[in-house]
Design an enzyme around this catalytic site. Structure first.
Site, PDB file in Angstrom:
ATOM      1  N   ASP A   6      48.152  30.011  44.951  1.00 41.17           N
ATOM      2  CA  ASP A   6      47.868  31.440  45.029  1.00 41.17           C
ATOM      3  C   ASP A   6      49.170  32.118  45.442  1.00 41.17           C
ATOM      4  O   ASP A   6      49.564  32.095  46.604  1.00 41.17           O
ATOM      5  CB  ASP A   6      46.765  31.706  46.055  1.00 41.17           C
ATOM      6  CG  ASP A   6      46.523  33.200  46.295  1.00 41.17           C
ATOM      7  OD1 ASP A   6      47.107  34.031  45.570  1.00 41.17           O
ATOM      8  OD2 ASP A   6      45.748  33.532  47.213  1.00 41.17           O
ATOM      9  N   LYS A  68      56.536  40.742  44.572  1.00 38.96           N
ATOM     10  CA  LYS A  68      55.575  40.487  43.496  1.00 38.96           C
ATOM     11  C   LYS A  68      55.291  41.759  42.707  1.00 38.96           C
ATOM     12  O   LYS A  68      54.990  41.704  41.511  1.00 38.96           O
ATOM     13  CB  LYS A  68      54.280  39.919  44.078  1.00 38.96           C
ATOM     14  CG  LYS A  68      53.207  39.608  43.032  1.00 38.96           C
ATOM     15  CD  LYS A  68      51.975  38.987  43.665  1.00 38.96           C
ATOM     16  CE  LYS A  68      50.851  38.796  42.676  1.00 38.96           C
ATOM     17  NZ  LYS A  68      49.661  38.164  43.274  1.00 38.96           N
ATOM     18  N   GLU A 145      43.161  35.792  39.304  1.00 37.08           N
ATOM     19  CA  GLU A 145      42.726  35.608  40.694  1.00 37.08           C
ATOM     20  C   GLU A 145      41.203  35.723  40.864  1.00 37.08           C
ATOM     21  O   GLU A 145      40.591  34.881  41.534  1.00 37.08           O
ATOM     22  CB  GLU A 145      43.462  36.599  41.599  1.00 37.08           C
ATOM     23  CG  GLU A 145      44.941  36.247  41.757  1.00 37.08           C
ATOM     24  CD  GLU A 145      45.756  37.346  42.410  1.00 37.08           C
ATOM     25  OE1 GLU A 145      45.166  38.373  42.808  1.00 37.08           O
ATOM     26  OE2 GLU A 145      46.981  37.178  42.533  1.00 37.08           O
ATOM     27  N   ASP A 168      38.321  41.897  44.341  1.00 40.13           N
ATOM     28  CA  ASP A 168      39.518  41.225  44.870  1.00 40.13           C
ATOM     29  C   ASP A 168      40.570  42.265  45.264  1.00 40.13           C
ATOM     30  O   ASP A 168      41.274  42.800  44.406  1.00 40.13           O
ATOM     31  CB  ASP A 168      40.064  40.270  43.807  1.00 40.13           C
ATOM     32  CG  ASP A 168      41.282  39.479  44.285  1.00 40.13           C
ATOM     33  OD1 ASP A 168      41.704  39.676  45.441  1.00 40.13           O
ATOM     34  OD2 ASP A 168      41.800  38.665  43.504  1.00 40.13           O
TER      35      ASP A 168
END
Length: 565
Positions: A6, A68, A145, A168
């Site tokens: 992850d 990211k 994800e 999420d």
């Protein structure tokens, strides 16, 4: 050995499949969460994780986070004398996780399944694969994800039929996915999201509110010079206000202190615009899946930011029920990635589980539209619409705009807007047309999109049978194979901070950070402790270092809990 990773905006985790279960692997500090932070130590060696995060405030020019969010772009970050792309910074985090597994199990890790936000673009997905390659990992499979979290939830339900929505909300991105589990098949029905909505945005709003409240105070520093300190305190306060009615935002810089009280009511008003942005992806996913709220058996909350009471209250209001808390929101995605890794390696315990996914974005081409004598260019013609199950192949027929035209340029885009200028360009294909053609020439444009997110465009001229093809493998901002080789060589010569020294580096960074944040007697006390630990390190006696480190960690724990006098 294949692992599941992850790769998060704020924290990253790695898991392996052992003895018919996914197992999270701790890092060199014994923690499961590795902060997605990269920096250089005082000797120019690479630091990754908690030790780097502690230096965000004390050494901002040598440390970076949140990279990211720049994946898939040409953004660059300078750390000391080095310049890094987002892929390289992510690769350093991945390499650290890889080494954690190799240290724990004594096996070489050669392959990984890496999770990405469901709403990551084609360029962002390719950049993630490149980051894996730069870290020395083969990455044949990326997993969305929410899909990974659904695997972590759905595996124990194997054999049951159910529909569930994964909500999420992580540190930097928000995804919604709707899935159905039936007869050993887990099918993604729809995905939606926002790549620039997460816990970091909540913290930014809170920090900005504090700056506004203090802007007229004498000596208040320029916000850009204290950005990391503001972010850290905003994050602490956001979490604290999930438990208490009010708390103080406290900023200490160079012996001065500023503070402001915030209440839960203040937070609700401040965060209202962000909370409202959470609604649209949920509603879009439900519409695309053609489901009603009552059709859902479970609502799964994933991502550390879903721990916020305001977020859970919003979710309860949207769905008319309290969401499930079966999964650890920080760990679910890593567990699911490890399950996908086991599926990929055909583990016997998982042979009967089949996973399908969807194309999260619409893919299409640019066309012109004729209105009487007037032609408008720049319109978007969707060929594969969002939330189509993959792999998929779709074809649409278009024609040349003018009689006698020598060639046609097929421009490929990704996005949902009516005009291509508002979508993301992916590539273009120049098609020569038959000479001396009369009238308009028809073209069959076929898009084929596979499980790994690779898009092929094939154009056929029915009149002649000629075919032209383009595989979309590179995007603007994504490294070319030559650039990847160059970056690999550059990363190979970087010195990495020794793993066995990380506990010492972390403690010293923690002491330095607390010293800068403290005042008066507390500051003097922490300074004495830092000097004491430096003397222990200078002794190079491991017994003295270990004993001093243990004592100081205990004292710091008491100090942070308010129990030291």
């Amino acid at each position: 050995m294949i692992v599941g990773i992850d790769l998060g905006t704020t924290n990253s985790l790695v898991a392996v499949w052992k003895d018919d279960a996914s197992v999270l692997v701790p890092n060199a500090l014994g923690e499961l969460l590795t902060p997605s932070v990269v920096g250089l130590d005082d000797e120019g060696r690479i630091l990754v994780g908690q030790a780097a995060r502690e230096r965000l405030h004390t050494h901002p020019s040598l440390t970076t986070a949140l990279f990211k969010r720049h994946m898939g772009s040409a953004h660059q970050t300078a750390l000391g004398n080095h310049v890094f792309r987002p892929e390289e910074l992510s690769a350093l985090v991945l390499r650290s996780l890889k080494e954690d597994v190799e240290r724990a199990y004594g096996e070489t890790v050669v392959e990984a399944v890496i999770s990405v936000p469901a709403y990551f673009s084609d360029a962002q997905r390719k950049a993630t694969r490149i980051a894996g390659e730069l870290a020395g990992l083969k990455v044949d499979k990326l997993i969305n994800e929410p899909t990974a979290a659904a695997l972590a939830f759905g595996l124990p339900q194997h054999g049951k039929e159910c529909s569930f929505l994964v909500f999420d909300l992580g540190g930097g991105t928000f995804d919604v996915s709707i899935l159905e589990l039936f007869e050993g098949v887990m099918e993604v029905r729809a995905s939606a999201g926002d790549n620039f909505l997460g816990g970091e945005d909540f913290d930014r709003l809170l920090a900005e509110a504090f700056v506004r409240s203090q802007a007229d105070q004498p000596g208040f520093p320029a916000p850009e010079s204290i950005a990391h300190a503001l972010h850290r305190e905003a994050q602490r306060l956001r979490i604290a206000l999930g438990q208490v009615r009010s708390d103080e935002f406290v900023l200490r810089v160079d012996g001065q202190q500023w503070q402001q009280t915030f209440t839960q009511a203040d937070m609700a008003a401040l965060y209202a615009p962000l909370l409202e942005r959470l609604r649209n992806p949920v509603e879009r996913a439900m519409r695309d899946a053609k489901l009603q709220i009552g059709d859902l058996d479970e609502i799964l909350m994933v991502g550390g930011t879903t721990r916020m009471p305001l977020v859970r209250k919003l979710a309860a209001g949207l769905f008319g029920r309290f969401p499930s808390i079966q999964l650890n929101p920080d760990e679910a995605v890593a567990h699911g990635a490890a399950i996908q890794a086991a599926l990929k390696s055909r583990d016997a315990a998982l042979e009967e589980v089949v996973l399908t996914d969807v194309c999260s974005y619409t893919l299409g081409i640019e066309v012109s539209q004729q209105h009487g004598q007037h032609r408008e260019n720049g319109h978007y013609l969707p060929i594969i619409e969002r939330n189509t199950t993959v792999p998929v192949s779709r074809v649409k027929t278009v024609c040349s705009a003018e009689e006698g035209q020598a060639a046609v340029k097929v421009c490929i885009f990704q996005g949902e807007s009516r005009l291509v200028r508002d979508n993301i360009p992916l590539g273009e294909l120049e098609i020569p047309l038959p000479p001396h053609n009369k009238g308009n020439v028809d073209l069959d444009v076929r898009f084929t999109y596979d499980n790994n997110g690779i898009l092929e465009c094939q154009v056929t001229i029915p009149k002649t049978g000629e075919q032209f093809a383009l595989v979309i493998e590179n995007n603007p901002g994504v490294l070319s194979p030559k650039e990847i080789a160059e970056r690999l060589q550059a990363l190979a010569v970087l010195k990495v901070h020794p793993r066995d020294q990380q506990v010492n580096t972390l403690l010293m960074a923690r002491l330095e950070h607390l010293y800068q944040e403290s005042l008066g007697e507390r500051r003097e006390l922490i300074g004495d402790w830092a000097s004491q630990f430096q003397r222990a390190l200078d002794s190079q006696d491991e017994r003295i270092i270990r004993q001093t480190r243990t004592e100081l960690n205990e004292r710091l724990g008491q100090l942070e809990r308010g129990g030291w006098h």
